[in-house]
Scaffold this motif. Structure first.
Motif, PDB file in Angstrom:
ATOM      1  N   ASP A 135      51.952  46.872  27.015  1.00  0.00           N
ATOM      2  CA  ASP A 135      53.232  46.175  26.891  1.00  0.00           C
ATOM      3  C   ASP A 135      53.337  45.696  25.447  1.00  0.00           C
ATOM      4  O   ASP A 135      52.660  44.744  25.045  1.00  0.00           O
ATOM      5  CB  ASP A 135      53.258  45.001  27.872  1.00  0.00           C
ATOM      6  CG  ASP A 135      54.545  44.177  27.775  1.00  0.00           C
ATOM      7  OD1 ASP A 135      55.200  44.195  26.702  1.00  0.00           O
ATOM      8  OD2 ASP A 135      54.887  43.518  28.766  1.00  0.00           O
TER       9      ASP A 135
ATOM     10  N   HIS B 291      55.531  44.162  23.646  1.00  0.00           N
ATOM     11  CA  HIS B 291      56.001  42.806  23.342  1.00  0.00           C
ATOM     12  C   HIS B 291      54.929  41.771  23.682  1.00  0.00           C
ATOM     13  O   HIS B 291      54.729  40.799  22.936  1.00  0.00           O
ATOM     14  CB  HIS B 291      57.302  42.511  24.094  1.00  0.00           C
ATOM     15  CG  HIS B 291      58.392  43.486  23.782  1.00  0.00           C
ATOM     16  ND1 HIS B 291      58.752  43.798  22.494  1.00  0.00           N
ATOM     17  CD2 HIS B 291      59.192  44.232  24.586  1.00  0.00           C
ATOM     18  CE1 HIS B 291      59.739  44.693  22.524  1.00  0.00           C
ATOM     19  NE2 HIS B 291      60.011  44.965  23.779  1.00  0.00           N
ATOM     20  N   ALA B 292      54.240  42.010  24.779  1.00  0.00           N
ATOM     21  CA  ALA B 292      53.128  41.114  25.128  1.00  0.00           C
ATOM     22  C   ALA B 292      52.021  41.224  24.086  1.00  0.00           C
ATOM     23  O   ALA B 292      51.417  40.221  23.684  1.00  0.00           O
ATOM     24  CB  ALA B 292      52.602  41.447  26.521  1.00  0.00           C
TER      25      ALA B 292
ATOM     26  N   ALA C  75      53.053  39.344  21.014  1.00  0.00           N
ATOM     27  CA  ALA C  75      52.937  37.909  21.261  1.00  0.00           C
ATOM     28  C   ALA C  75      51.472  37.475  21.201  1.00  0.00           C
ATOM     29  O   ALA C  75      51.139  36.416  20.636  1.00  0.00           O
ATOM     30  CB  ALA C  75      53.538  37.562  22.620  1.00  0.00           C
TER      31      ALA C  75
ATOM     32  N   MET D 133      49.831  35.422  29.302  1.00  0.00           N
ATOM     33  CA  MET D 133      51.138  35.518  28.664  1.00  0.00           C
ATOM     34  C   MET D 133      52.242  34.966  29.576  1.00  0.00           C
ATOM     35  O   MET D 133      52.314  35.314  30.761  1.00  0.00           O
ATOM     36  CB  MET D 133      51.434  36.997  28.346  1.00  0.00           C
ATOM     37  CG  MET D 133      52.697  37.218  27.526  1.00  0.00           C
ATOM     38  SD  MET D 133      52.524  36.482  25.895  1.00  0.00           S
ATOM     39  CE  MET D 133      51.039  37.329  25.332  1.00  0.00           C
TER      40      MET D 133
ATOM     41  N   ARG E 187      56.640  35.974  25.630  1.00  0.00           N
ATOM     42  CA  ARG E 187      56.922  37.414  25.484  1.00  0.00           C
ATOM     43  C   ARG E 187      58.361  37.626  25.002  1.00  0.00           C
ATOM     44  O   ARG E 187      58.634  38.498  24.186  1.00  0.00           O
ATOM     45  CB  ARG E 187      56.717  38.132  26.819  1.00  0.00           C
ATOM     46  CG  ARG E 187      56.918  39.648  26.721  1.00  0.00           C
ATOM     47  CD  ARG E 187      56.801  40.319  28.097  1.00  0.00           C
ATOM     48  NE  ARG E 187      56.967  41.764  27.984  1.00  0.00           N
ATOM     49  CZ  ARG E 187      58.136  42.385  27.906  1.00  0.00           C
ATOM     50  NH1 ARG E 187      59.259  41.682  27.904  1.00  0.00           N
ATOM     51  NH2 ARG E 187      58.193  43.707  27.812  1.00  0.00           N
TER      52      ARG E 187
ATOM     53  N   LYS F 234      59.565  39.666  21.746  1.00  0.00           N
ATOM     54  CA  LYS F 234      60.496  40.790  21.861  1.00  0.00           C
ATOM     55  C   LYS F 234      61.652  40.616  20.875  1.00  0.00           C
ATOM     56  O   LYS F 234      62.055  41.566  20.192  1.00  0.00           O
ATOM     57  CB  LYS F 234      61.039  40.881  23.288  1.00  0.00           C
ATOM     58  CG  LYS F 234      61.978  42.057  23.518  1.00  0.00           C
ATOM     59  CD  LYS F 234      62.396  42.134  24.990  1.00  0.00           C
ATOM     60  CE  LYS F 234      63.332  43.315  25.222  1.00  0.00           C
ATOM     61  NZ  LYS F 234      63.743  43.417  26.643  1.00  0.00           N
TER      62      LYS F 234
END
Length: 930
Positions: free
Chosen positions: A733, A735-736, A739, A750, A755, A759
């Motif tokens: 993932d 975006h995770a 982050a 998370m 997140r 994003k």
């Protein structure tokens, strides 16, 4: 002739003409010796148009005024005046004296004075003309000259259809009358000329202050009275700088001139002298044009040795009287024989409207050689548009529609005959609806786009004026405007022949001009693989359309109305009373007067501005502006989609047929109109619901295939960001992962909020987002948002390196490029002032967005063959998504084939370091499939 009452002086801003000519036209060199002459050529064409446009007018005196040197008395006042101006381009420098020679060759007075700017000479002459009782027109759009307007002096913008700028026009520009312009400029400063002004005070604020206090001097004397602390302090602390700025922007109306108004008397050019100069410059086209007008034999221009690049073809002047009205089969056959002999033809259709799914064919024009074109009228009506008895009988001198199409069809479908058009997709759809499969094609609009994206638009009128020096007949001169406008089938045939034939003639000339340039500019591959093959693909998609359920739209409209009503009640409660939520003025009064929120700015109408950017800023401080934004979004969804989409359902097909523009964005992205299906918001639940109204036919389903985070994948590849590349390879993932990298939060801990922030940063950075913009998106304080961005660059230093290198390349070359060779020109990249940041952000984003656009174009072009044996058709393209309609039983087969095409679309031209991944969905509606 002595200048006095009844005289009219024209003063032409020579520098504006020169720089317009230089930047608007492609480079040109004299064939005999390689001397740069592109700006001189454009300058001469502009002077020629000026002379022709003012023959028989009331102009009695005229002069072109130039700047001489760069050091003036203003540099003595302030050594930084114009210090930030870029050096003159090397290929323009030798052309400057030639523009003076050109002016004298046209027998127009040419004036310049050492140590003074052209604006000061113009100011002095305008004053003298006014005092002598005459009129003066300044041909320029330079805002610095607007202080001279009034009392018989006006300005005229020759670049915008000779638009006249009078006192009202000045007030529209500055918010004050001409006499107060210098006061506003002194406060606002000028980044172009490096006039300092008052820090933090722009044009609008300056105008408000001058309107309130009357004069700059009064304002500065009473600065202590100003309520806003920062504004008050600025005016007091920077008084000396502001007063200096006024001296810099005030034009000198009292120069001692070494000539008089009488010396500027308008005279006809001496044909021998003018043609001698133009011949020396080797301007074949303008020499021929002027010789024909004068009725003399054009001087011979000796052919030079062959140049390394093919020269632009020489063409005869336009002559509408030579175009042919084709009335019968015998005459048409003569043209068909000529076309087969030549092997190519420019084709254009005339129709009853702009919507090619509803418009009827009125006539066809053909051109096989510049100056030789014809028009085949087919369905012109005999009666006028306002005929009392509605006479719909056909006008005389026309072939029967079907008979003409039967003769044209074999040629239009013949693979050995190249059909050349301007925006050929339109004509292809018109012919398709009349049973003709037009192929093969070339498209001058797409050629211009491949070479000149970012420099100008690509409509035929603009291309004709820019590259052929010809202003086409305006369609509104035939159809009229507004409610009284008629359709083309009501245009008298003799008028239609001139207009339609000219369109085909222009198209052929543009093709002959552009075709050799494609390889010189190294965009042949882009044109041949990404532009031209897309035309039949899009035409087929547009004609297929997509089914829309009117009942669903109607129910949504009602639901949106109810939600809007609920929001209105909440807003009334927050505001402490009822008001018109749809009125920006009333919203502004509540925010800034009633609630006392800071940041209120009034426009020239005296009303507060309440645009989305302002409300987004305020939404971090108060619930009211956020609710207004929510209400506005629902209102737009209702008016633009749930209400308007119902009117776009085609009565014959029961489907909505959007129209894609291949040249709609500089980066290669398609745009969509009538209706726009690419801007349906998907970030909100309500926006996503709009897609529920798009449905499959009985027995079929919709399939949507969407590239997953394609722009981030391209960024990881281009900027060589190892962490992002590995994450994509591992299928994480993204975006995770971002982050986790930025905020040091383990993936298994998370939160959705963290997140979401990552994003927003991931996608924001691609678009060069600022801390200001990110704060708006996340509705968080600006310093916190800027901290996120700073941390992002620390974790992924390759992104900053990519940005810096891209901007440096753009500044050096005036363009950026996609991985597939698409060129996106960046003419504003070296600009100063507020536009500079936007130009840099656009340059950073263009290679990424453009590469993604190229990938999906390649997929679309290959898709037709790939799904040929499946009961499926491609219906829509929305940025990174393709939507298909397919028999239910074949949906999985379609997904397998289409996914393979999309994921491998870049090959073999580009091999990405990260995999392209395509997500797929199936449903009875677009919402379910997406």
């Amino acid at each position: 002739m002595a200048f006095g009452k009844g005289c009219h002086l024209h003063l032409i801003d020579g520098s504006a003409f020169i720089f317009r000519a230089y930047h608007a036209l492609p480079p040109l060199t004299r064939k005999s010796d390689g001397l740069p002459i592109g700006a001189v050529s454009g300058f001469c064409n502009m002077l020629q148009r000026y002379v022709e446009g003012n023959v028989g007018s009331d102009v009695t005196h005229v002069a072109v005024i130039f700047d001489k040197g760069s050091h003036t008395f203003r540099n003595e006042l302030y050594d930084q005046y114009k210090a930030n101006r870029d050096a003159m381009p090397e290929d323009l420098r030798p052309q400057i004296p030639l523009t003076r020679e050109a002016t004298r060759a046209f027998n127009i007075a040419c004036e310049e004075i050492e140590g003074f700017e052209a604006d000061d000479i113009i100011a002095t002459l305008a004053r003298q003309a006014r005092e002598a009782g005459g009129a003066c027109t300044i041909i320029s759009s330079d805002k610095d000259l607007m202080q001279l307007v009034g009392d018989g002096v006006v300005m005229m913008d020759a670049m915008k259809g000779n638009r006249v700028i009078d006192s009202e026009g000045v007030e529209e520009k500055f918010g004050v009358g001409p006499k107060q312009v210098v006061d506003v400029q002194a406060l606002a400063g000028d980044s172009v000329d490096n006039v300092p002004g008052a820090p933090g005070i722009g044009i609008k604020t300056a105008a408000l202050l001058i309107n309130e206090y009357g004069t700059l001097e009064e304002l500065l004397d009473r600065a202590e009275e100003i309520k806003q602390p920062r504004r008050r302090q600025t005016l007091i602390e920077h008084r000396e700088q502001i007063e200096l700025s006024k001296k810099l922007v005030t034009l000198d109306e009292n120069m001692e001139l070494p000539f008089t108004l009488d010396d500027l008397e308008a005279k006809d050019p001496d044909p021998e002298e003018l043609l001698a100069f133009l011949t020396e410059m080797e301007f074949r086209t303008i020499v021929k044009r002027i010789s024909d007008k004068l009725g003399v034999e054009p001087p011979a221009i000796e052919a030079a040795a062959p140049a390394a690049a093919d020269p632009a073809p020489e063409m005869p002047p336009f002559d509408a009287e030579r175009y042919e009205w084709v009335k019968d089969a015998a005459a048409l056959q003569v043209w068909l024989d000529r076309i087969y002999e030549r092997g190519y033809v420019a084709v254009d259709t005339e129709t009853t409207g702009l919507n090619e799914m509803r418009a009827d064919l009125v006539g066809v024009s053909l051109c096989v050689e510049p100056g030789q074109a014809c028009y085949i009228p087919l369905t012109h009506k005999g009666g006028a548009a306002d005929d009392l008895f509605g006479d719909d009988s056909l006008a005389e001198g026309q072939m029967p529609l079907n008979a003409a199409l039967d003769l044209l069809r074999p040629m239009l479908e013949d693979p050995s005959i190249l059909k050349i058009g301007q925006n050929m997709k339109y004509d292809a759809k018109i012919f398709a609806r009349n049973g003709i499969a037009l192929a093969p094609i070339d498209d001058t609009m797409l050629m211009s786009y491949a070479m000149n994206a970012g420099l100008h638009n690509h409509g035929m009128d603009q291309l004709s004026e820019r590259y052929l020096g010809h202003n086409p007949i305006e369609i509104k001169s035939l159809l009229g405007t507004g409610k009284s406008a008629k359709t083309f089938d009501r245009v008298p045939v003799e008028d239609a022949v001139k207009y339609a034939s000219e369109d085909a003639d222009i198209t052929l000339r543009l093709w002959q001009t552009f075709k050799p340039q494609l390889h010189r500019k190294r965009v042949t591959t882009v044109y041949e693989t990404l532009e031209r093959p897309l035309v039949p693909v899009l035409a087929k998609m547009e004609m297929s359309g997509i089914k829309v359920d009117r009942d669903t739209l109607s129910r949504m409209s009602n639901a949106f109305s109810q939600k809007m009503a609920a929001l209105e009640d909440e807003l009334y409660e927050l505001a402490g009373g009822k008001f018109n939520v749809g009125s920006p003025a009333q919203v502004g009064e509540i925010l800034f007067d009633k609630m006392g929120l800071e940041g209120g700015k009034k426009g020239k109408t005296g009303k507060y501005s309440t645009g989305a950017d302002i409300l987004e800023d305020l939404a971090t401080l108060h619930d009211f502006p956020g609710r207004v934004l929510d209400w506005r979004q629902l209102s737009k969804l209702k008016s633009t989609y749930t209400d308007a989409l119902q009117t776009h359902i085609n009565a014959e097909t029961g489907r909505v047929h959007t129209c894609y523009s291949i040249t709609g964005a500089n980066t290669g992205r398609l745009s969509s109109t009538e209706p726009n299906l690419q801007n349906i918001p998907i970030r909100t639940e309500e926006g996503r619901r709009i897609r529920e109204a798009f449905i499959a036919e009985e027995g079929k389903v919709l399939v949507a295939l969407d590239y997953s985070q394609i722009e981030l994948r391209i960024l990881a590849h281009i900027a060589q960001i190892d962490a992002l590349k590995q994450a994509f390879r591992d299928g994480l993932d993204i975006h995770a992962m971002t982050a986790s990298e930025m905020f040091n939060v383990p993936l298994d801990e998370m939160t959705p909020e963290v997140r979401r922030q990552a994003k927003a940063i991931n996608f924001g950075v691609i678009y060069g987002i600022s801390g200001f913009g990110l704060a708006r998106n996340l509705r968080i304080p600006r310093d916190e948002a800027q901290g996120f961005i700073d941390r992002y660059f620390e974790r992924f230093p390759g992104i900053r390196k990519y940005m810096d290198e891209t901007i440096a390349f753009a500044k050096e070359h005036g363009r950026v490029e996609t991985l597939f060779g698409r060129r996106i020109n960046t003419p504003e990249i070296n600009a100063k002032g507020p536009g500079a940041g936007f130009a840099k952000r656009a340059a950073i984003n263009a290679p990424i967005q453009g590469t993604a656009a190229d990938v999906i174009r390649r997929a679309m072009i290959r898709m037709d063959d790939a799904i040929r044996d499946l009961p499926a058709r491609m219906l829509l393209q929305v940025h990174d998504e393709l939507v298909f309609e397919v028999d239910k039983a074949a949906a999985d087969d379609l997904i397998g084939v289409a996914r393979e095409v999309m994921e491998g679309a870049a090959h073999p031209a580009v091999r990405f370091d990260v995999p392209l991944v395509v997500d797929a969905g199936i449903g009875d509606t677009w919402a379910e499939a997406h």
